[in-house]
Design an enzyme around this catalytic site. Structure first.
Site, PDB file in Angstrom:
ATOM      1  N   CYS A  60       8.674   6.036  -0.878  1.00 40.33           N
ATOM      2  CA  CYS A  60       9.326   5.828   0.430  1.00 40.33           C
ATOM      3  C   CYS A  60      10.820   6.127   0.398  1.00 40.33           C
ATOM      4  O   CYS A  60      11.437   6.323   1.443  1.00 40.33           O
ATOM      5  CB  CYS A  60       9.100   4.401   0.911  1.00 40.33           C
ATOM      6  SG  CYS A  60       7.367   3.949   0.952  1.00 40.33           S
ATOM      7  N   HIS A  67      14.118   2.107   6.193  1.00 41.44           N
ATOM      8  CA  HIS A  67      12.746   2.593   6.008  1.00 41.44           C
ATOM      9  C   HIS A  67      11.800   1.689   6.803  1.00 41.44           C
ATOM     10  O   HIS A  67      11.931   0.468   6.797  1.00 41.44           O
ATOM     11  CB  HIS A  67      12.400   2.561   4.522  1.00 41.44           C
ATOM     12  CG  HIS A  67      10.940   2.715   4.257  1.00 41.44           C
ATOM     13  ND1 HIS A  67      10.201   3.749   4.789  1.00 41.44           N
ATOM     14  CD2 HIS A  67      10.061   1.957   3.535  1.00 41.44           C
ATOM     15  CE1 HIS A  67       8.951   3.626   4.395  1.00 41.44           C
ATOM     16  NE2 HIS A  67       8.829   2.545   3.651  1.00 41.44           N
ATOM     17  N   ASN A 114       3.729   3.002   8.481  1.00 39.59           N
ATOM     18  CA  ASN A 114       4.609   3.320   7.353  1.00 39.59           C
ATOM     19  C   ASN A 114       4.301   4.742   6.886  1.00 39.59           C
ATOM     20  O   ASN A 114       3.236   4.995   6.325  1.00 39.59           O
ATOM     21  CB  ASN A 114       4.353   2.299   6.231  1.00 39.59           C
ATOM     22  CG  ASN A 114       5.222   2.547   5.010  1.00 39.59           C
ATOM     23  OD1 ASN A 114       5.864   3.591   4.883  1.00 39.59           O
ATOM     24  ND2 ASN A 114       5.230   1.599   4.102  1.00 39.59           N
TER      25      ASN A 114
HETATM   26  O1  UT7 Z   1       6.927   1.176   1.993  1.00 37.83           O
HETATM   27  C1  UT7 Z   1       6.735   0.411   0.847  1.00 37.83           C
HETATM   28  C2  UT7 Z   1       5.322   0.047   0.756  1.00 37.83           C
HETATM   29  N1  UT7 Z   1       4.817  -1.203   1.156  1.00 37.83           N
HETATM   30  C3  UT7 Z   1       5.436  -2.261   1.723  1.00 37.83           C
HETATM   31  O2  UT7 Z   1       6.572  -2.276   1.958  1.00 37.83           O
HETATM   32  C4  UT7 Z   1       4.617  -3.475   2.013  1.00 37.83           C
HETATM   33  C5  UT7 Z   1       5.427  -4.741   1.996  1.00 37.83           C
HETATM   34  N2  UT7 Z   1       4.573  -5.867   2.292  1.00 37.83           N
HETATM   35  C6  UT7 Z   1       4.121  -6.139   3.540  1.00 37.83           C
HETATM   36  O3  UT7 Z   1       4.445  -5.456   4.471  1.00 37.83           O
HETATM   37  C7  UT7 Z   1       3.228  -7.350   3.720  1.00 37.83           C
HETATM   38  O4  UT7 Z   1       3.174  -8.096   2.521  1.00 37.83           O
HETATM   39  C8  UT7 Z   1       1.783  -6.981   4.177  1.00 37.83           C
HETATM   40  C9  UT7 Z   1       1.792  -6.463   5.603  1.00 37.83           C
HETATM   41  C10 UT7 Z   1       1.209  -5.924   3.255  1.00 37.83           C
HETATM   42  C11 UT7 Z   1       0.889  -8.205   4.142  1.00 37.83           C
HETATM   43  O5  UT7 Z   1       1.438  -9.229   4.961  1.00 37.83           O
HETATM   44  P1  UT7 Z   1       1.523 -10.703   4.394  1.00 37.83           P
HETATM   45  O6  UT7 Z   1       2.053 -11.542   5.474  1.00 37.83           O
HETATM   46  O7  UT7 Z   1       2.319 -10.632   3.110  1.00 37.83           O
HETATM   47  O8  UT7 Z   1       0.006 -11.058   4.143  1.00 37.83           O
HETATM   48  P2  UT7 Z   1      -0.715 -11.482   2.796  1.00 37.83           P
HETATM   49  O9  UT7 Z   1      -0.837 -10.309   1.880  1.00 37.83           O
HETATM   50  O10 UT7 Z   1      -0.075 -12.732   2.252  1.00 37.83           O
HETATM   51  O11 UT7 Z   1      -2.160 -11.839   3.334  1.00 37.83           O
HETATM   52  C12 UT7 Z   1      -2.359 -12.956   4.204  1.00 37.83           C
HETATM   53  C13 UT7 Z   1      -3.819 -12.981   4.627  1.00 37.83           C
HETATM   54  C14 UT7 Z   1      -4.810 -12.874   3.468  1.00 37.83           C
HETATM   55  O12 UT7 Z   1      -5.899 -13.710   3.747  1.00 37.83           O
HETATM   56  P3  UT7 Z   1      -6.003 -15.168   3.043  1.00 37.83           P
HETATM   57  O13 UT7 Z   1      -6.025 -14.890   1.567  1.00 37.83           O
HETATM   58  O14 UT7 Z   1      -4.786 -15.917   3.465  1.00 37.83           O
HETATM   59  O15 UT7 Z   1      -7.275 -15.693   3.586  1.00 37.83           O
HETATM   60  C15 UT7 Z   1      -5.270 -11.438   3.544  1.00 37.83           C
HETATM   61  O16 UT7 Z   1      -6.570 -11.261   3.019  1.00 37.83           O
HETATM   62  O17 UT7 Z   1      -4.101 -11.863   5.498  1.00 37.83           O
HETATM   63  C16 UT7 Z   1      -5.274 -11.185   5.035  1.00 37.83           C
HETATM   64  N3  UT7 Z   1      -5.176  -9.786   5.394  1.00 37.83           N
HETATM   65  C17 UT7 Z   1      -5.648  -9.278   6.542  1.00 37.83           C
HETATM   66  N4  UT7 Z   1      -6.272  -9.839   7.571  1.00 37.83           N
HETATM   67  C18 UT7 Z   1      -6.625  -9.053   8.604  1.00 37.83           C
HETATM   68  C19 UT7 Z   1      -4.602  -8.788   4.680  1.00 37.83           C
HETATM   69  N5  UT7 Z   1      -4.700  -7.635   5.346  1.00 37.83           N
HETATM   70  C20 UT7 Z   1      -5.336  -7.910   6.513  1.00 37.83           C
HETATM   71  C21 UT7 Z   1      -5.727  -7.134   7.612  1.00 37.83           C
HETATM   72  N6  UT7 Z   1      -6.351  -7.748   8.640  1.00 37.83           N
HETATM   73  N7  UT7 Z   1      -5.471  -5.804   7.704  1.00 37.83           N
END
Ligand code: UT7
Length: 315
Positions: free
Chosen positions: A101, A242, A272
């Site tokens: 990125c 970004h 993204n």
């Molecule tokens: O450009 C560089 C590349 N990447 C990034 O910059 C990513 C940076 N990180 C993020 O943007 C965030 O961490 C995410 C958007 C990837 C995830 O958001 P989060 O608030 O950190 O969620 P999490 O990973 O803590 O997941 C929370 C819950 C989980 O369920 P449980 O374990 O609490 O039951 C996940 O399984 O959300 C669930 N989950 C989803 N639910 C519905 C994860 N993805 C999804 C989804 N739809 N697409």
């Protein structure tokens, strides 16, 4: 371009997710996916042609083409030379730059060095990704985030001493490599039936860990660039981070104390797009008349590696 727009509603039909989750956790409402017959170099060449025409240049005026991407058309040769051929930029040297990125910020930084030394006059920097070919559409934690796109810029020496790149910074920390990666397809895990069956050619990400690094690194970079130039955040007209997650953008903007009307965000309709994210923002800003000569612009990026960086410039 004929790429498809994939809304959150469409995502709900692919993986177990919801528009509510995606919108509230990321700010994304839609992303674009390349269609059959489109790939990284075709996206990049279209963006490059637009940049050349805005700069009133011909392809043969180019001295160097830097293609920032993690989605090459193929392993060999570089995508940059394929773009060179499609453009007919016979005189240019061309290479790919892999910084995920942060690729566009890295690319602009490299280009500005070649301009400073006087070696080159016209450099094309492209940020381009076709991540839809690398995401696992059975993994809801990644497939809803990424989109395809391309943006390009021409870098030249400014005739106006008050305009141009004021400061740049690029950094990396390979200890974070396991946080966002594609295991297969290289020399460590070459393509095989096992690697394909094991879904080793798709993106793996620990989003939570990346989130914290992203906020901290973009904030630190912005402060370092401003301090170096003895400027404050109030001297900035536009902040273009970004586009990874609206919550990351909001957190960085809040920590820096930059007023919201100066923060640019388009993640709602792009997702993204990795190295393409900042140049797509710049294109939209130019098109809408918000980025005009004299605008003081701060760009920050971070991504897999991890890599991060920033550029402070007067447009
Ligand atoms: O450009 C560089 C590349 N990447 C990034 O910059 C990513 C940076 N990180 C993020 O943007 C965030 O961490 C995410 C958007 C990837 C995830 O958001 P989060 O608030 O950190 O969620 P999490 O990973 O803590 O997941 C929370 C819950 C989980 O369920 P449980 O374990 O609490 O039951 C996940 O399984 O959300 C669930 N989950 C989803 N639910 C519905 C994860 N993805 C999804 C989804 N739809 N697409």
């Amino acid at each position: 371009m004929p790429e498809r727009v994939i809304t959150n509603d469409a995502m709900e039909k692919i993986v177990e997710t919801s528009d509510e989750w995606i919108t509230s956790r990321t700010g994304i409402r839609a992303r674009h996916h390349a269609v059959e017959g489109e790939y990284t170099s075709t996206f990049a060449t279209a963006a490059a042609r637009l940049a050349l025409s805005r700069a009133n240049l011909k392809p043969e005026d180019l001295d160097l083409i830097i293609c920032a991407t993690v989605c090459p058309d193929q392993a060999l040769p570089s995508t940059a030379v394929l773009i060179q051929s499609q453009l007919g930029a016979k005189k240019a040297a061309a290479f790919d730059l892999v910084a995920a990125c942060s690729g566009f910020v890295y690319g602009l930084t490299v280009a500005s060095q070649f301009i400073s030394t006087g070696l080159y006059q016209n450099i094309l920097v492209i940020g381009v990704e076709v991540l839809s070919r690398y995401v696992d559409f059975t993994d809801r934690t990644t497939c809803v985030l990424f989109g395809d796109g391309a943006g390009a810029a021409i870098v030249q020496r400014s005739t106006d001493a008050n305009r141009g790149v004021l400061a740049t910074r690029i950094q990396s920390d390979g200890d974070f490599a396991p946080v966002l990666y594609i295991p297969g397809g290289g020399t460590k895990i070459p393509a095989s039936h096992d690697s394909v069956d094991g879904r080793q050619h798709f993106i793996k990400m620990k989003g939570n860990e990346l989130f914290k690094v992203a906020v901290r690194s973009m904030e630190d970079t912005a402060r370092q660039l401003l301090d170096e130039q003895k400027m404050t955040i109030n001297d900035i007209d536009l902040f273009v981070p970004h586009q990874a997650n609206q919550r990351i953008t909001d957190a960085v903007a809040e920590r820096l104390g930059v007023s919201l009307e100066k923060v640019y965000s388009n993640i709602a309709h792009t997702g993204n797009t990795s190295a393409a994210s900042i140049p797509i923002c710049l294109d939209e800003l130019v098109e809408s008349g918000r980025l005009t000569p004299g605008t003081t612009l701060l760009m920050t990026s971070f991504g897999a590696g991890v890599t991060w960086g920033g550029i402070l410039m007067r447009w």
